[in-house]
Design an enzyme around this catalytic site. Sequence first.
Site, short mmCIF file in Angstrom:
data_model
loop_
_atom_site.label_atom_id
_atom_site.label_comp_id
_atom_site.label_asym_id
_atom_site.label_seq_id
_atom_site.Cartn_x
_atom_site.Cartn_y
_atom_site.Cartn_z
N GLY A 345 -5.20 -2.82 4.12
CA GLY A 345 -5.66 -1.66 4.87
C GLY A 345 -5.77 -0.46 3.94
O GLY A 345 -6.72 0.32 4.02
N ALA A 346 -4.81 -0.34 3.04
CA ALA A 346 -4.80 0.74 2.05
C ALA A 346 -3.77 0.38 0.98
O ALA A 346 -2.94 -0.50 1.18
CB ALA A 346 -4.46 2.08 2.69
N MET A 347 -3.84 1.07 -0.15
CA MET A 347 -2.92 0.80 -1.25
C MET A 347 -2.54 2.11 -1.93
O MET A 347 -3.41 2.91 -2.30
CB MET A 347 -3.55 -0.16 -2.25
CG MET A 347 -2.68 -0.44 -3.47
SD MET A 347 -1.11 -1.21 -2.99
CE MET A 347 -0.05 -0.61 -4.30
N GLU A 348 -1.22 2.30 -2.14
CA GLU A 348 -0.66 3.58 -2.54
C GLU A 348 -0.71 3.84 -4.04
O GLU A 348 0.18 4.50 -4.60
CB GLU A 348 0.78 3.69 -2.06
CG GLU A 348 1.76 2.70 -2.71
CD GLU A 348 1.95 1.40 -1.95
OE1 GLU A 348 2.97 0.71 -2.16
OE2 GLU A 348 1.06 1.06 -1.14
N ASN A 349 -1.73 3.36 -4.76
CA ASN A 349 -1.81 3.63 -6.20
C ASN A 349 -1.56 5.11 -6.45
O ASN A 349 -2.15 5.98 -5.80
CB ASN A 349 -3.21 3.28 -6.72
CG ASN A 349 -3.66 1.91 -6.27
OD1 ASN A 349 -3.02 0.90 -6.52
ND2 ASN A 349 -4.78 1.88 -5.56
N GLU A 382 0.49 6.11 3.23
CA GLU A 382 0.25 6.02 1.79
C GLU A 382 0.80 7.22 1.04
O GLU A 382 1.34 7.09 -0.06
CB GLU A 382 -1.25 5.84 1.51
CG GLU A 382 -1.90 4.67 2.21
CD GLU A 382 -1.17 3.35 2.02
OE1 GLU A 382 -0.59 3.13 0.94
OE2 GLU A 382 -1.16 2.55 2.97
N HIS A 385 4.44 7.09 0.31
CA HIS A 385 4.76 6.25 -0.85
C HIS A 385 4.74 7.03 -2.16
O HIS A 385 5.32 6.57 -3.15
CB HIS A 385 3.75 5.12 -0.97
CG HIS A 385 4.06 3.92 -0.14
ND1 HIS A 385 5.28 3.29 -0.16
CD2 HIS A 385 3.28 3.20 0.71
CE1 HIS A 385 5.24 2.24 0.65
NE2 HIS A 385 4.05 2.16 1.19
N GLU A 404 8.13 -0.40 2.10
CA GLU A 404 7.19 -0.45 3.22
C GLU A 404 7.83 -0.06 4.55
O GLU A 404 7.18 0.53 5.41
CB GLU A 404 6.55 -1.84 3.31
CG GLU A 404 5.73 -2.22 2.10
CD GLU A 404 4.55 -1.27 1.85
OE1 GLU A 404 4.25 -0.43 2.73
OE2 GLU A 404 3.94 -1.36 0.78
#
Length: 961
Positions: A345-349, A382, A385, A404
């Site tokens: 869904g999304a990624m916290e880079n 996100e 994070h 998470e």
Amino acid sequence: MGKGYYISKQLAVTAVLLAAVAVITIIALSIVYSKEKAKNELKLNNGTTSPASPTSPPSNEPWDKYRLPDTLSPQYYNVTLWPQLTMDSQGMYIFTGESGVAFTCVRETDLILIHCHKLNLTLFEGWHAKLMGMHNTEAPAIRKTWFQKETQYLVIQLEGTLKPEKVYWLYTEFRGELADDLEGFYRSEYEENGVKKVLAITQMQATSARKAFPCFDEPAMKAIFHITLIHEPGTVALSNSQDIDSENLKMNGHDVIRTRFEPTKRMSTYLVAFIVCEFTYTSKQKDNKDVMVRIWARKNAIEEGQGDYALNITQPILEFFEKYYNASYPLSKSDQIALPDFNAGAMENWGLVTYRETALLFDPQTSANGNKQRIATVVAHELAHMWFGNLVTLKWWNDLWLNEGFASYVEYLGADYAEPTWNMKDQIILYDIYRAFAVDSLVSSHPLSCKEEEVNTPAEISQMFNTISYSKGAAVLRMLSQFLTETVFAKGLSTYLNQFAFGSSTYSDLWDHLQNAADKTPHLKLPHRVHDIMNRWILQMGFPVITIDTQTGNVSQKHFLLEPNSVVERSSEFNYEWFIPIKWMKSGVEQEQLWLLQKSAMHKPLKPGKEEWVLANLNVSGYYRVNYDIENWKRLLDQLTTNHQKIPVINRAQILDDAFTLARASIINVTLALRMTKYLSMEREYIPWEAALRSLSSLYEVFDRNEVYGPMQAYLRKQVKPLFDHFTSVTANWTTVPAGHTDQFTQIIALSLACSTGVQECSDLTKGWFRQWMQDPEHNRIHPNLRSTVYCNAIAAGGVEEWDFCWKMFKKVTIAAEAVKLRSALSCTKQPWLLNRFLEYTLDPEKIRKQDATSVIGSIASNVVGQPLAWDFVRARWEYLFKVYGTGSFSFSRLISDVTARFCTPFELHQLKQFQKDNADVGFGSASQALQQAIEKTTARIKWLAENKEQVLKWFISETA
């Protein structure tokens, strides 16, 4: 990763660059890939097979272990990559690159192990790596190198040894395929203004950074990253940090741009991100002191203002978390980018958060209220994070819940700050707590924190990205913050983040800081230390059901299982007992909190007067279910039917959900749970109605193929008709929407349930609206909030003409949120041949994007007509589905859950077990646990149906006679 901190303003230490390691010209514009690549054999440039691993079968050698040894510690990387966005002569998209890593030797060793994905990266011919010493240190010669396939290592054996406290430099050159596999460094394609566009993007979590460049790919192996990207003119390059400079130059006869980025903060490999695309952005920065916020997307999307909502909420959410954590945002920029193809869904880079388009882009003309809420919660998740997960990171994936679960809890706080009128904090019970309960009531569940040795392989790591880590993690942390108080909780978080900034930690470190904060709060009295209370919630699976006997005041606890006779094989040092905080009320008045610290105890306050009722777990603050003696159940039922508003909204939902779940576990009679739904004809609030529908869905799953279905439909039609009539009145016959945020959700429920249970006025409305659209395709006048319901009901009532029109609109639409509505509606048809055609479309990425394929199959399975078709499809093509999607997390495991949701017969259980047996050699990857849970849930349904079908049928008939 979504359903992606504190530092002082000190300067990060800039790593020293080796003069000898200059940026080189990257060559080899095309690669001859052998057809044997599909057979998992690495080919070198000259076409010969790479040296076979000397250790097969696995041994006790270091390279046969999935965890890196503690001999080396990376300090910084120099990574240069050239993704080439045009197809080469072999019909492939490739990237070439070079990477150097400086590492300190911790313990003397003659071996270097570094992760490298041999199926994606090919080292250049003639050598595998070069090793040099730094700061006048002499490096030993390399004796032998090889790839270790199973553990994904580049193994480097040395002639001599590396010396403790000395720093060395390992340099590699490589190339790889920019595949469309949604992992590592991959490509995405989209069409804009009739022109095909290609972009190169990353998704490293959990173990895919090694597919982009050789690295020490474990979360605790933090380092600083110096990223350089080479890209074509007309494209933009993005990474975690701000770009320093861009230079136009010629390489191998091609005009290119070389963009260098600032060194990153010290961070984990799974957070590294880089993107080359033709996107543009919208931005906001009040003054130079503020963080630069940019929302990136396709040019048309930005020009249409689809990034504006995310832009408007990002700065407030960042400011909220800065106050909440008492810590400044640790970076100078916050880029967020919406991608056409993205598995998560999304990624916290860190500094470059990646999203599905549906999780970031909002179009006021076509996006629904629910789309806006999803964007707010995902962005908040996100951004949470950035501190909790990125600044301070878990040491190993067995503690994934710490990342998470925390973000899944505070996302509601961040979204509530951005949208204070939405009542977001209460919605956690619908979207996380009840989801966690459903999985955690199975013997195939697992503790939040497993032992490190239980999580080793990439598949085992991937399985940790599940409902337990996210939703149960959120539930128990919310419970902790409730009994500590939010103020104490936040103080503990602040000192924790301060101490472990740019490092790694475990849950016990967090407990230490929360305990210190509690100790400094004189009025706060805990029955035990935070460690003792919380370890019972995270180190043993499951949760308790407490039973309150209001006749005696006795309260007891028991491990709740959906099938009470199941054998729990996983042992617990706490013997499945919990320390339970009990917030409660008596006849509408909140009482002083109690604690249950053993199997059972007498609490005299819980013995009320004759006409009084007791309600425990006030506001569902605790992660447990509640049962009562029959007299108290009846008094609660009387209160619901006479004046339901005396019971808090969130607890009206709790009563329904607890009652139905206890009935499914045969703890109370199912007719008692059904009687609780009689008051719904008077209910107008969203959360109780949504909880009721979710509870009733378990009945639909077992009854929509037998004789109970008709009377059940008739009863629910009677219950929803007053709600439907209410919205008919307050919306001027469905021409407007309510002003309240959650009232708009309740309106959707009224329309959806009325149509699905056969309210004729509803059916006439939806078919009429859809027909008007078919007659004038350029003007869709259906309100965005209602489109999903209208589309689905119209497609279900129609035939091929309606289906083909919907498909045409789906292929034409450019708004991602609208595409999801149309795609989902296509699954609603009652025509088997159309459903089979749609299933076949999932095999063609030109028709259904890879990121959406498993969702489409699951959506078809949710249709009673489509369920057996989807099940047959999955069985027939399991090997293909596993190969393409088997390393996914939520999406792939959800596929098994979706196609087996209706299983409730011995024959279906036999099929499920046979499927498990037939595909043992293929494997199940991240769906292994989901398969086990499907078998357990099917077994429980069979038993429950045999015991309860007749009385349920009689009850529905009696209520509709």
